[in-house]
Design an enzyme around this catalytic site. Structure first.
Site, PDB file in Angstrom:
ATOM      1  N   GLY A  44       0.804  -1.212   0.000  1.00 52.24           N
ATOM      2  CA  GLY A  44       0.000   0.000   0.000  1.00 52.24           C
ATOM      3  C   GLY A  44       0.835   1.258   0.000  1.00 52.24           C
ATOM      4  N   GLY A  89       1.262   4.515   3.903  1.00 49.27           N
ATOM      5  CA  GLY A  89       2.174   3.596   3.237  1.00 49.27           C
ATOM      6  C   GLY A  89       3.196   4.343   2.405  1.00 49.27           C
ATOM      7  N   ASP A 148      -1.549  -7.405  -6.065  1.00 47.43           N
ATOM      8  CA  ASP A 148      -2.960  -7.217  -5.747  1.00 47.43           C
ATOM      9  C   ASP A 148      -3.292  -8.138  -4.580  1.00 47.43           C
ATOM     10  OD1 ASP A 148      -5.681  -6.995  -5.553  1.00 47.43           O
ATOM     11  OD2 ASP A 148      -6.105  -7.434  -7.659  1.00 47.43           O
ATOM     12  N   LEU A 149      -3.449  -7.576  -3.397  1.00 46.77           N
ATOM     13  CA  LEU A 149      -3.683  -8.374  -2.195  1.00 46.77           C
ATOM     14  C   LEU A 149      -5.065  -9.016  -2.148  1.00 46.77           C
ATOM     15  CD1 LEU A 149      -1.890  -6.038   0.327  1.00 46.77           C
ATOM     16  CD2 LEU A 149      -1.313  -8.443  -0.051  1.00 46.77           C
ATOM     17  N   SER A 183      -5.639  -1.472  13.581  1.00 46.92           N
ATOM     18  CA  SER A 183      -6.493  -0.305  13.829  1.00 46.92           C
ATOM     19  C   SER A 183      -7.170  -0.441  15.180  1.00 46.92           C
ATOM     20  CB  SER A 183      -7.563  -0.210  12.737  1.00 46.92           C
ATOM     21  OG  SER A 183      -8.584   0.696  13.093  1.00 46.92           O
ATOM     22  N   TYR A 213     -23.714  -8.622   7.364  1.00 42.21           N
ATOM     23  CA  TYR A 213     -22.609  -7.738   6.997  1.00 42.21           C
ATOM     24  C   TYR A 213     -22.797  -6.346   7.573  1.00 42.21           C
ATOM     25  CZ  TYR A 213     -19.062  -5.202   4.381  1.00 42.21           C
ATOM     26  OH  TYR A 213     -17.978  -4.431   4.057  1.00 42.21           O
ATOM     27  N   ASN A 259       0.968  -2.929   5.363  1.00 45.57           N
ATOM     28  CA  ASN A 259       0.266  -1.664   5.576  1.00 45.57           C
ATOM     29  C   ASN A 259      -1.036  -1.527   4.787  1.00 45.57           C
ATOM     30  OD1 ASN A 259       0.214   1.524   5.962  1.00 45.57           O
ATOM     31  ND2 ASN A 259       0.141   1.115   3.759  1.00 45.57           N
ATOM     32  N   SER A 273       0.015   5.431  -1.537  1.00 44.71           N
ATOM     33  CA  SER A 273      -0.744   6.548  -0.977  1.00 44.71           C
ATOM     34  C   SER A 273      -0.740   6.494   0.547  1.00 44.71           C
ATOM     35  CB  SER A 273      -2.201   6.521  -1.475  1.00 44.71           C
ATOM     36  OG  SER A 273      -2.868   5.357  -1.001  1.00 44.71           O
ATOM     37  N   GLY A 274      -1.182   7.586   1.160  1.00 46.67           N
ATOM     38  CA  GLY A 274      -1.377   7.635   2.603  1.00 46.67           C
ATOM     39  C   GLY A 274      -0.151   7.319   3.427  1.00 46.67           C
TER      40      GLY A 274
END
Length: 328
Positions: A33, A39, A85-86, A164, A187, A112, A36-37
């Site tokens: 990741g 990561g 691609d996770l 988190s 969900y 991350n 962006s952010g």
């Protein structure tokens, strides 16, 4: 100035590497990741102190874009774009194969990447997206890099799992609901996120126990980066926000957490801390650059739950690799 006076909840990653006089020359890091952010900031800071950083993204274009951004402030950064691609077990297998072909060591694996609060959907392998990406993808990636990590143990290898506070906010004291891990029964975006992020913690603790049992000197940690302003919350609409408030343990605690938000530079600091601080303790959960129990689910030290999750994860990944396999 003492550590306690200089390292605070909003200390930046850049300040940490300066404080510890960090030099990662010769070290190799993978930061998922990293386009962006936090990561991207984690990769940038690690590269700024000499690490060769693998930049794995869904597309090479995104990886190249991240490299372009990092090199604006770290012109000499040693960065390698790769495709990962996770949400796709086959893509993870291909990434690992390509990484091995580079014939590089591995010293830092920062798990991350993540997705938060998305509408209900499934990965290509049939896993609920948040559980599939946040936990199973990183589980399989880390297991596949096991040999590289063990080979890097003598040089201080570490695995850092970005979790988190959702593991506490959105789950009850009973921890994981194994009958609804894949949202089979119902969900809730926030509960599914909380389950996936608690799975990160249980995985980190079980991985640490297994390394310890093997006599392999590797540090594994998990962490809460804080409420960070980034694109992680791109799926949070009014419905998702109301779902969060409906399922949180404490409305006031959640509001305080969100109100005490961090920018990306401070948000990446606990990841950097877990990567470089000599004070980091094996198997612990961190937040605000310190060991934290406030945001930790009561079942975090439940060894049986962690082992059950590990065994189930092994079976689910094996099933994805071999769809004809019988899980019973």
């Amino acid at each position: 100035m003492s550590k306690n006076n200089q390292i605070k909840w909003n200390t930046t990653g850049e300040s940490l590497v300066k404080f510890y006089k960090t030099d990662l020359t010769g070290k190799v890091a993978i930061v998922t990741g990293s386009n962006s952010g936090i990561g991207l900031e984690t990769a940038r800071v690690l590269a700024s102190v000499g690490a060769k950083v693998i930049i794995p993204c869904k597309t090479f274009e995104k990886a190249e874009g991240a490299i372009e951004v990092i090199k604006k402030s770290v012109p000499n950064a040693d960065l390698v774009p790769m495709k990962l691609d996770l949400s796709n077990i086959s893509s993870i297998s291909e990434f690992v194969s390509c990484f091995y072909q580079l014939d590089l060591p591995l010293h830092l694996l920062v798990n991350n990447a993540g997705i938060m609060g998305c509408p209900k959907s499934l990965t290509e392998d049939g896993f609920e997206t948040q559980f599939g990406v946040n936990h199973l993808g990183h589980f399989y990636l880390t297991r596949s890099l096991h040999g590289k990590l063990k080979a890097g143990a003598s040089a201080g290898a570490r695995v850092v799992c970005v979790s988190s506070a959702a593991n506490y906010h959105f789950l009850g004291k009973e921890g994981l609901d194994f009958d609804n891990l894949n949202s089979e029964k119902s969900y809730s975006p926030s509960v599914a996120y909380g389950q996936a992020k608690f799975a990160n913690i249980l995985f980190a603790k079980e991985l640490q126990r297994q390394f310890d049992a093997e006599g392999v000197d590797i540090i594994v940690t998990s962490l809460h980066p804080g409420a960070v302003v980034s694109n992680l919350g791109r799926h949070l609409d009014l419905s998702g926000t109301l779902d969060s408030f409906r399922h949180t343990r404490g409305f006031i605690a959640l509001v305080k957490e969100v109100a005490n938000y961090k920018n990306v530079k401070a948000g990446a600091s606990t990841s950097i801390y877990c990567c470089i601080s000599p004070d980091v303790k094996k198997g612990e959960f961190y937040a605000d650059n310190a060991i934290n129990r406030t945001f930790l689910n009561e079942q975090a030290d439940n060894k049986e739950m962690a082992k059950q999750l590990w065994d189930l994860s092994e079976k689910l990944v094996a099933k994805a690799l071999n769809p004809l396999m019988n899980l019973n």
